[in-house]
Design a protein around this motif. Sequence first.
Motif, PDB file in Angstrom:
ATOM      1  N   VAL A  92       0.837  -1.210   0.000  1.00  0.00           N
ATOM      2  CA  VAL A  92       0.000   0.000   0.000  1.00  0.00           C
ATOM      3  C   VAL A  92       0.863   1.248   0.000  1.00  0.00           C
ATOM      4  O   VAL A  92       0.624   2.208  -0.749  1.00  0.00           O
ATOM      5  CB  VAL A  92      -0.945  -0.011   1.226  1.00  0.00           C
ATOM      6  N   ALA A  93       1.902   1.241   0.862  1.00  0.00           N
ATOM      7  CA  ALA A  93       2.787   2.397   0.938  1.00  0.00           C
ATOM      8  C   ALA A  93       3.497   2.634  -0.385  1.00  0.00           C
ATOM      9  O   ALA A  93       3.639   3.774  -0.845  1.00  0.00           O
ATOM     10  CB  ALA A  93       3.809   2.178   2.061  1.00  0.00           C
ATOM     11  N   ALA A  94       3.944   1.529  -1.011  1.00  0.00           N
ATOM     12  CA  ALA A  94       4.629   1.661  -2.298  1.00  0.00           C
ATOM     13  C   ALA A  94       3.689   2.215  -3.355  1.00  0.00           C
ATOM     14  O   ALA A  94       4.075   3.054  -4.179  1.00  0.00           O
ATOM     15  CB  ALA A  94       5.165   0.295  -2.728  1.00  0.00           C
ATOM     16  N   ASN A  95       2.432   1.759  -3.337  1.00  0.00           N
ATOM     17  CA  ASN A  95       1.446   2.233  -4.296  1.00  0.00           C
ATOM     18  C   ASN A  95       1.165   3.725  -4.108  1.00  0.00           C
ATOM     19  O   ASN A  95       1.030   4.471  -5.077  1.00  0.00           O
ATOM     20  CB  ASN A  95       0.151   1.437  -4.149  1.00  0.00           C
ATOM     21  N   VAL A  96       1.061   4.168  -2.850  1.00  0.00           N
ATOM     22  CA  VAL A  96       0.833   5.580  -2.553  1.00  0.00           C
ATOM     23  C   VAL A  96       1.988   6.419  -3.080  1.00  0.00           C
ATOM     24  O   VAL A  96       1.796   7.456  -3.729  1.00  0.00           O
ATOM     25  CB  VAL A  96       0.664   5.794  -1.027  1.00  0.00           C
ATOM     26  N   ASP A  97       3.218   5.973  -2.831  1.00  0.00           N
ATOM     27  CA  ASP A  97       4.390   6.710  -3.300  1.00  0.00           C
ATOM     28  C   ASP A  97       4.435   6.749  -4.822  1.00  0.00           C
ATOM     29  O   ASP A  97       4.800   7.759  -5.416  1.00  0.00           O
ATOM     30  CB  ASP A  97       5.670   6.062  -2.754  1.00  0.00           C
ATOM     31  N   GLU A  98       4.031   5.654  -5.444  1.00  0.00           N
ATOM     32  CA  GLU A  98       4.050   5.580  -6.905  1.00  0.00           C
ATOM     33  C   GLU A  98       3.045   6.556  -7.507  1.00  0.00           C
ATOM     34  O   GLU A  98       3.328   7.219  -8.507  1.00  0.00           O
ATOM     35  CB  GLU A  98       3.727   4.150  -7.341  1.00  0.00           C
ATOM     36  N   VAL A  99       1.863   6.657  -6.904  1.00  0.00           N
ATOM     37  CA  VAL A  99       0.835   7.578  -7.408  1.00  0.00           C
ATOM     38  C   VAL A  99       1.306   9.023  -7.313  1.00  0.00           C
ATOM     39  O   VAL A  99       1.083   9.833  -8.221  1.00  0.00           O
ATOM     40  CB  VAL A  99      -0.480   7.396  -6.613  1.00  0.00           C
ATOM     41  N   LEU A 100       1.973   9.364  -6.218  1.00  0.00           N
ATOM     42  CA  LEU A 100       2.376  10.753  -5.979  1.00  0.00           C
ATOM     43  C   LEU A 100       3.671  11.134  -6.674  1.00  0.00           C
ATOM     44  O   LEU A 100       3.980  12.316  -6.801  1.00  0.00           O
ATOM     45  CB  LEU A 100       2.525  10.996  -4.467  1.00  0.00           C
ATOM     46  N   GLU A 101       4.415  10.132  -7.145  1.00  0.00           N
ATOM     47  CA  GLU A 101       5.754  10.391  -7.675  1.00  0.00           C
ATOM     48  C   GLU A 101       5.772  11.401  -8.820  1.00  0.00           C
ATOM     49  O   GLU A 101       6.621  12.285  -8.876  1.00  0.00           O
ATOM     50  CB  GLU A 101       6.368   9.064  -8.145  1.00  0.00           C
ATOM     51  N   SER A 102       4.809  11.295  -9.726  1.00  0.00           N
ATOM     52  CA  SER A 102       4.817  12.155 -10.913  1.00  0.00           C
ATOM     53  C   SER A 102       3.906  13.373 -10.778  1.00  0.00           C
ATOM     54  O   SER A 102       3.734  14.132 -11.741  1.00  0.00           O
ATOM     55  CB  SER A 102       4.389  11.339 -12.132  1.00  0.00           C
ATOM     56  N   GLN A 103       3.314  13.571  -9.597  1.00  0.00           N
ATOM     57  CA  GLN A 103       2.370  14.675  -9.424  1.00  0.00           C
ATOM     58  C   GLN A 103       3.084  15.971  -9.037  1.00  0.00           C
ATOM     59  O   GLN A 103       4.064  15.955  -8.277  1.00  0.00           O
ATOM     60  CB  GLN A 103       1.341  14.320  -8.350  1.00  0.00           C
ATOM     61  N   PRO A 104       2.614  17.099  -9.561  1.00  0.00           N
ATOM     62  CA  PRO A 104       3.219  18.389  -9.195  1.00  0.00           C
ATOM     63  C   PRO A 104       2.841  18.785  -7.766  1.00  0.00           C
ATOM     64  O   PRO A 104       1.663  18.984  -7.467  1.00  0.00           O
ATOM     65  CB  PRO A 104       2.631  19.369 -10.217  1.00  0.00           C
ATOM     66  N   ILE A 105       3.825  18.871  -6.904  1.00  0.00           N
ATOM     67  CA  ILE A 105       3.595  19.195  -5.492  1.00  0.00           C
ATOM     68  C   ILE A 105       4.574  20.282  -5.077  1.00  0.00           C
ATOM     69  O   ILE A 105       5.756  20.234  -5.419  1.00  0.00           O
ATOM     70  CB  ILE A 105       3.797  17.953  -4.590  1.00  0.00           C
ATOM     71  N   ALA A 106       4.085  21.284  -4.371  1.00  0.00           N
ATOM     72  CA  ALA A 106       4.948  22.349  -3.839  1.00  0.00           C
ATOM     73  C   ALA A 106       4.654  22.510  -2.359  1.00  0.00           C
ATOM     74  O   ALA A 106       3.505  22.415  -1.931  1.00  0.00           O
ATOM     75  CB  ALA A 106       4.696  23.658  -4.582  1.00  0.00           C
ATOM     76  N   ARG A 107       5.694  22.755  -1.603  1.00  0.00           N
ATOM     77  CA  ARG A 107       5.544  22.947  -0.159  1.00  0.00           C
ATOM     78  C   ARG A 107       6.056  24.337   0.186  1.00  0.00           C
ATOM     79  O   ARG A 107       7.199  24.687  -0.136  1.00  0.00           O
ATOM     80  CB  ARG A 107       6.315  21.874   0.613  1.00  0.00           C
ATOM     81  N   VAL A 108       5.205  25.109   0.826  1.00  0.00           N
ATOM     82  CA  VAL A 108       5.553  26.489   1.174  1.00  0.00           C
ATOM     83  C   VAL A 108       5.329  26.697   2.668  1.00  0.00           C
ATOM     84  O   VAL A 108       4.223  26.467   3.168  1.00  0.00           O
ATOM     85  CB  VAL A 108       4.711  27.510   0.372  1.00  0.00           C
TER      86      VAL A 108
END
Length: 413
Positions: free
Chosen positions: A12-28
């Motif tokens: 499950v953890a690997a799947n979550v990381d895989e889904v988010l890997e290519s998504q544009p994310i910014a932390r401010v």
Amino acid sequence: MNAPAAASAGSVAANVDEVLESQPIARVQRGAIEYVLLGTAHVSRVSADAVRAMLERESFDAVAVELCEPRYQSIRDPEAFRRLDLFQVIRQGKVGLVAANLALSAFQRRLAEQFGIEPGAEMKAAIDGADVRGLPIWLIDREIGVTLKRAYHSVGFLDRMSIVGGLGASVLTRDDVSEDEIEKLKEGDLLGSMFNEFARESPQLYDALIGERDRYMVARLREQASASSARRVLVVIGAGHLAGMQRELASQNEIPRPLVEKLAKVPPPARWPKWLAIGVFVVIAGAIGFAFTRGTRTGADALLAWTLFTGGFAAIGAIAAFAHPLSVIAAFLAAPLKPFRPGVPASAFSAGVEAWLRKPRVADFDTLRDDVAHWSGWWKNRIARTLLNFMFVTLGTLIGEYVAGFHIIRNLL
């Protein structure tokens, strides 16, 4: 934890990381609050999965979504259109706004049909995820009606026609979205995508559709944060807003509330169209009065021309909307009297009669969003057809006034 359970958790953890890997994310980080901006695409099922994955992987104190109150309620309550009061819409002059919202809905439905994904799936995933975790939901986007009005007033006449054309094209076209457009949609914003290259080539329109909303949404985030104890906020927005909001979060220093009010203010309508309309009527009224000085027959002919042209073209507009015969008659009778009841267009009378004679059925409300996704559905659905009646009669009356004026003046020369 036994071996199978550990393996399952790791999967499950690997799947979550895989889904988010290519998504544009910014932390401010701004003060004591960390904003995690997740850029989504309105045509990608992966975006909805990414929202769920982010909420699964990290903990947050609040979830902010790129929605205004009306759009939020439409997701919460898909049956909201059942409570639409057509008479109120007509009386308050909101036909154009409702029609524009339906045009946007048609554009969303077309995308949904092509890609097999529910419109606004990523926002619904954010709302449902916040509900499950008991997190507050912050609505940060500006109302579509305000955005469209500010965009309309920010450009010149020809560009305004392009805006109207863009809304119309979203209803009339049935072609699939091209591969190039798909990529732009994945990087952009739904409203901006409706107007395609025009939005990108017009700095004023782009600012109203994208830039102003970046500033507005950041101001709303800051305003909500000041009244909350949240320290980590997930912000779910279209990917086209990611860079702009990231910059605004780092640099915006204006007091949030005045900035929100400023960006939510609808510019006053230009005065020249009103004065032009008055001027045209004065000229035509003067021409009719002058015609009577040449004889009763000449004056009567001029008055008859005014009645037939204004009433006739208004009636043609009603017929084009497949209006009830009595709605057509109402348009014909009301249009020539327009100068004597300023502020109450002939279209209001005709559309009011239409709504009264052909009251919307439950089925019309149930199928409204699906019907307007196809151009023919606007004539089939009683709600949409009443809106068309209003718009077509308004256009017909305007054309009739100018044709009547030209005819009367030409006969006097």
